[in-house]
Design an enzyme around this catalytic site. Structure first.
Site, PDB file in Angstrom:
ATOM      1  N   SER A  73     -12.863  -7.486 -37.694  1.00 24.99           N
ATOM      2  CA  SER A  73     -12.050  -6.308 -37.400  1.00 24.99           C
ATOM      3  C   SER A  73     -12.805  -5.048 -37.809  1.00 24.99           C
ATOM      4  O   SER A  73     -13.685  -5.097 -38.673  1.00 24.99           O
ATOM      5  CB  SER A  73     -10.741  -6.388 -38.173  1.00 24.99           C
ATOM      6  OG  SER A  73     -10.091  -7.600 -37.887  1.00 24.99           O
TER       7      SER A  73
HETATM    8  C1  LIG Z   1      -9.434 -10.520 -35.930  1.00 22.68           C
HETATM    9  S1  LIG Z   1      -9.922 -12.138 -36.294  1.00 22.68           S
HETATM   10  C2  LIG Z   1      -9.967 -12.189 -38.052  1.00 22.68           C
HETATM   11  C3  LIG Z   1     -10.862 -11.179 -38.660  1.00 22.68           C
HETATM   12  C4  LIG Z   1     -11.284 -11.473 -40.062  1.00 22.68           C
HETATM   13  N1  LIG Z   1     -10.183 -11.516 -40.997  1.00 22.68           N
HETATM   14  C5  LIG Z   1     -12.355 -10.510 -40.548  1.00 22.68           C
HETATM   15  O1  LIG Z   1     -12.980 -10.825 -41.555  1.00 22.68           O
HETATM   16  O2  LIG Z   1     -12.559  -9.454 -39.948  1.00 22.68           O
HETATM   17  C6  LIG Z   1      -8.461 -13.081 -35.954  1.00 22.68           C
HETATM   18  C7  LIG Z   1      -8.626 -14.551 -36.196  1.00 22.68           C
HETATM   19  O3  LIG Z   1      -7.327 -15.139 -36.195  1.00 22.68           O
HETATM   20  C8  LIG Z   1      -7.481 -16.464 -35.763  1.00 22.68           C
HETATM   21  N2  LIG Z   1      -6.167 -17.008 -35.371  1.00 22.68           N
HETATM   22  C9  LIG Z   1      -5.451 -16.751 -34.255  1.00 22.68           C
HETATM   23  N3  LIG Z   1      -4.316 -17.469 -34.251  1.00 22.68           N
HETATM   24  C10 LIG Z   1      -4.315 -18.200 -35.396  1.00 22.68           C
HETATM   25  C11 LIG Z   1      -3.413 -19.137 -35.968  1.00 22.68           C
HETATM   26  N4  LIG Z   1      -2.274 -19.491 -35.348  1.00 22.68           N
HETATM   27  N5  LIG Z   1      -3.720 -19.679 -37.155  1.00 22.68           N
HETATM   28  C12 LIG Z   1      -4.871 -19.346 -37.816  1.00 22.68           C
HETATM   29  N6  LIG Z   1      -5.767 -18.463 -37.307  1.00 22.68           N
HETATM   30  C13 LIG Z   1      -5.488 -17.892 -36.122  1.00 22.68           C
HETATM   31  C14 LIG Z   1      -8.466 -16.350 -34.615  1.00 22.68           C
HETATM   32  O4  LIG Z   1      -9.103 -17.604 -34.352  1.00 22.68           O
HETATM   33  C15 LIG Z   1      -9.418 -15.279 -35.137  1.00 22.68           C
HETATM   34  O5  LIG Z   1     -10.558 -15.840 -35.705  1.00 22.68           O
END
Ligand SMILES: C[S@@+](CC[C@H](N)C(=O)[O-])C[C@H]1O[C@@H](n2cnc3c(N)ncnc32)[C@H](O)[C@@H]1O
Length: 404
Positions: A73
């Site tokens: 992000s």
């Molecule tokens: C924006 S990214 C995370 C960014 C991260 N926290 C960083 O260090 O910048 C969003 C993540 O949420 C995960 N995600 C989406 N749905 C999910 C779910 N139901 N359970 C766990 N992770 C999920 C996606 O695979 C993705 O990797």
């Protein structure tokens, strides 16, 4: 000779200053964490300038349609949420959605005495985050594979649950796994608008202590929830709606082709995000009107619909917000466009909402958002807009608003 390491350090320092100038970054501890964690080690192959641009996300995975499903992000959003979370050394934190970088910042903030568990549904992202965290020296972060819907019980309870994917609901597991006095920070979608909300326990329900505008990749898995798209003009103009609402789609389509009514209620255009949230949580029948560039250029709808504009719907009629510059050229005023047989009435409703926002809410503390179990009867809910979810009933109220 300047090495890549020096350059990364300089860019980190510049990023910190930028975030402080914008007002997103206020805590010394978060500034120190940003200076310490080498963000570029979590985005191998990307240019240092891109990685350290404070308002830029780095996409790490896309689906078959090319839509981002995972990213590091943008730091300004991460910092906003870290400020909201008010982390202290020794805390136990669950991060939902991994990338590695934010988890490393969390590890800096909770220190050696704290615990960071980072959960992701995507096995590739789990592997990637683990490997980047190891390279950067943060082996103590535990990256686990699973669906947010279930949280991660083995290491609960958590003092903080920080969700980094766009959520539509609050699964019961998050509430069960939250320690007494704990906080959940979550980008929650309400009537199509996403706000990063901080929730605290209040007896048997959650209550917001603040919220900020944000945008995130959508939640996948059991908690995924797509918006409905109601086409109003081929694929050029659509209403995005979340709730089950009986809509006169044919009537609305016809109305869009009719001349529109304009109202200019002499209300300054400012705090647009907060105005939108207010309108979205007042209208009994509501959608976001969204248009492609072609429809805007041929004048069918205004530019305000580019990314979705709050729209009141009444039968075959609807009204949405627009704006025009005032004489000074620096400020704008709000206007309302309405279409359909009841255009006058629905435009009037919109105008009244704009006036009430102007009179009671502009620059104020904003809405209160409360989350109750889905089984809670309406008679036991506080006054406000009730937004029905799968597991919960979300009630949004505006303590500052008086009747007109
Ligand atoms: C924006 S990214 C995370 C960014 C991260 N926290 C960083 O260090 O910048 C969003 C993540 O949420 C995960 N995600 C989406 N749905 C999910 C779910 N139901 N359970 C766990 N992770 C999920 C996606 O695979 C993705 O990797």
């Amino acid at each position: 000779m300047t090495t890549q390491r020096d350059q990364a350090q300089d860019l980190r320092e510049a990023m910190v200053r930028q975030l402080q100038d914008w007002g997103d970054l206020r805590s010394d501890s978060i500034a120190e964490a940003l200076r310490t964690v080498p963000r570029h080690l979590f985005a191998p192959g990307e240019s240092l300038e891109d990685v350290y641009a404070a308002n830029q996300a780095v996409v790490t995975k896309r689906d078959e349609q090319g839509l981002a499903t995972s990213s590091l992000s943008a730091t300004h959003i991460q910092v906003t949420m870290l400020e909201q979370a008010q982390l202290q050394p020794g805390m136990r934190v669950l991060e939902v959605g991994s990338g590695g970088y934010n988890a490393a910042l969390l590890a800096e903030l909770v220190g050696e005495a704290g615990t960071v568990v980072s959960l992701d549904i995507d096995g590739d992202i789990v592997e990637r985050a683990r490997s980047c965290l190891q390279t950067a020296g943060y082996e103590r972060v535990r990256v686990v594979h699973g669906d947010a819907e279930h949280g991660h019980a083995p290491e609960a309870p958590y003092d903080r649950i920080i969700v980094t994917a766009g959520a539509w609901d609050i699964p019961p597991a998050w509430i069960e796994q939250l320690a007494p006095g704990g906080r959940i920070v979550v980008p929650l979608r309400m009537r199509g608008l996403t706000r990063s909300v901080v929730f605290a326990h209040d007896g048997d329900h959650l209550v917001s202590t603040g919220y900020r505008l944000c945008g995130f990749v959508p939640m996948q898995g059991a908690s995924a929830r797509e918006e409905r798209l109601i086409p109003l003009d081929g694929s050029e103009v659509a209403l995005r709606v979340e709730e089950e609402q009986l809509l006169d789609v044919t009537g609305l389509q016809k109305s869009l082709q009719q001349p529109r009514l304009e109202r200019w209620p002499d209300v300054e255009f400012s705090y647009p995000d907060e105005t939108h949230f207010w309108i979205a949580t007042q209208a009994p029948v509501f959608g976001l009107l969204a248009a492609r560039q072609d429809a805007i250029e041929r004048g069918l709808v205004t530019r305000s619909a580019q990314r979705g504009v709050p729209t009141l719907i009444r039968g075959a009629s609807f009204a949405y917000r627009t704006k025009r510059p005032l004489e000074d050229g620096d400020t704008f005023e709000n206007g309302v466009y309405a279409h359909g047989p009841e255009a006058e009435a629905v435009a009037e409703d919109y105008v009244e909402l704009l006036r009430r926002f102007d009179r009671d809410l502009r620059g104020g503390p904003g809405a209160q958002i409360e989350v109750f179990p889905a089984t809670r009867p309406t008679s036991e809910l506080p006054r406000g807009r009730v937004i029905e979810k799968k597991h919960t009933r979300v009630v949004v109220s505006w303590p500052g608003a008086r009747e007109l």
